[in-house]
Design an enzyme around this catalytic site. Structure first.
Site: not given
Ligand code: R5P
Length: 296
Positions: A36, A38, A187
């Site tokens: 199950d 667990e 980013k």
């Molecule tokens: C972001 O704040 C982190 O430093 C990494 O860049 C991020 O977590 C990477 O995530 P992924 O590989 O999914 O792009």
């Protein structure tokens, strides 16, 4: 000394290295999964200090087993149970971004604080708080930086690149002793696997050996986006060093397809890319803790 390392099967190698470095015995938790779902957890008899070693990648079942193991260790001789979780999960969600969301950092932090006497981890993913003890209250909560371990893997790097502002602390820490040149990207995340990266000054990558540095590779899409830019800019080679690699086999194939020739991470998460041992870093942090316990 009255201490031992207790670990789970998937972490046996890294935990064994740490036990050897500290001169401690190392034993494994027996696990059985019922049909199950667990878990049955069975621990070995414990000396007064048990150091439970488990990384919390793929964390949901592992967390439950960890809490069960801590309780069982106390019932079988441990007066204190320290947790070494080289990768600590659930540290990202430090606020409710939308109404109704659980603040998982706080919930998991409090859970760990309730079951362990101390916590040791490496590069936890903290955003809006500065210290780990703000997330894991009332117990010593130690956060180590893997920067020295990553720095030892740089070889002939000519340029270090961090894909986003969060990576700046690792990139600069690693670059400083060798006075390496650094670029930091920006980013924008549009979804779990959708990121857009821009890197000012990327033309400086042309013809050079570039190492991308990040704390965690999760889907890998951040590094894919950065590597594509570096390749377009004419980088001679692109490698990656990271603290934690959580990426799947498919994600890793995508990273190589983006032009990354080599990916290395610490052994915080078991897997083929985890070739940079954290052993000495963890041992150096644990030794004074154990010495202080021995004096009590
Ligand atoms: C972001 O704040 C982190 O430093 C990494 O860049 C991020 O977590 C990477 O995530 P992924 O590989 O999914 O792009």
């Amino acid at each position: 000394m009255g201490a031992a390392i207790v670990t789970f099967g998937e972490c046996a190698q890294a935990a064994g290295r740490l036990a050897d470095a500290l001169g401690l015995p190392c034993a494994e938790v027996e696990l059985r999964r019922f049909p199950d779902g667990e878990s049955l957890v069975r621990v070995p008899p414990s000396p007064p200090t048990a150091i439970l070693y488990r990384s919390l990648d793929d964390p949901n079942a592992k967390l439950v087993e960890l809490v069960l193991a801590a309780a069982a260790l106390r019932e079988n001789g441990a007066r204190r149970v320290l947790l070494v979780a080289p990768y600590l999960a659930y540290m990202r969600q430090d606020m409710a971004f939308r109404p109704g969301e659980a603040v998982s950092q706080r919930v998991i932090g409090q859970l760990l604080a309730a079951h362990f006497d101390a916590l040791l981890t490496v590069d936890p993913h903290l955003h809006r708080i500065e210290r780990l003890d703000q997330a894991v209250p009332d117990i010593p909560a130690i956060s180590l930086s893997a920067a020295p371990v990553l720095a030892s893997a740089l070889n002939d790097a000519e340029l270090l690149v961090g894909p986003d502002s969060e990576s700046r602390q690792w990139v600069e820490a690693i670059a400083a002793p060798r006075r390496l040149e650094v670029l930091i990207g920006e980013k924008q995340r549009n979804g779990d696997r959708e990121v857009a990266v821009t890197i000012q000054g990327i033309e400086r990558a042309a013809g050079r050996s570039v190492v991308l540095v990040d704390d965690v590779i999760s889907s890998g899409m951040t590094l894919v986006a950065a590597a594509q830019l570096l390749k377009q800019a004419g980088a001679r080679s692109i490698e990656v060093v990271a603290t934690h690699c959580l990426a799947s086999r498919e994600d890793i194939a995508r990273l190589h397809a983006a032009g990354i020739s080599r990916i290395r991470a610490t052994d915080s998460v078991p897997g083929p890319l985890g070739c940079l041992p954290l052993t000495q870093l963890l041992a150096a942090a644990l030794e004074p803790q154990l010495a202080a316990i021995a004096l009590r």
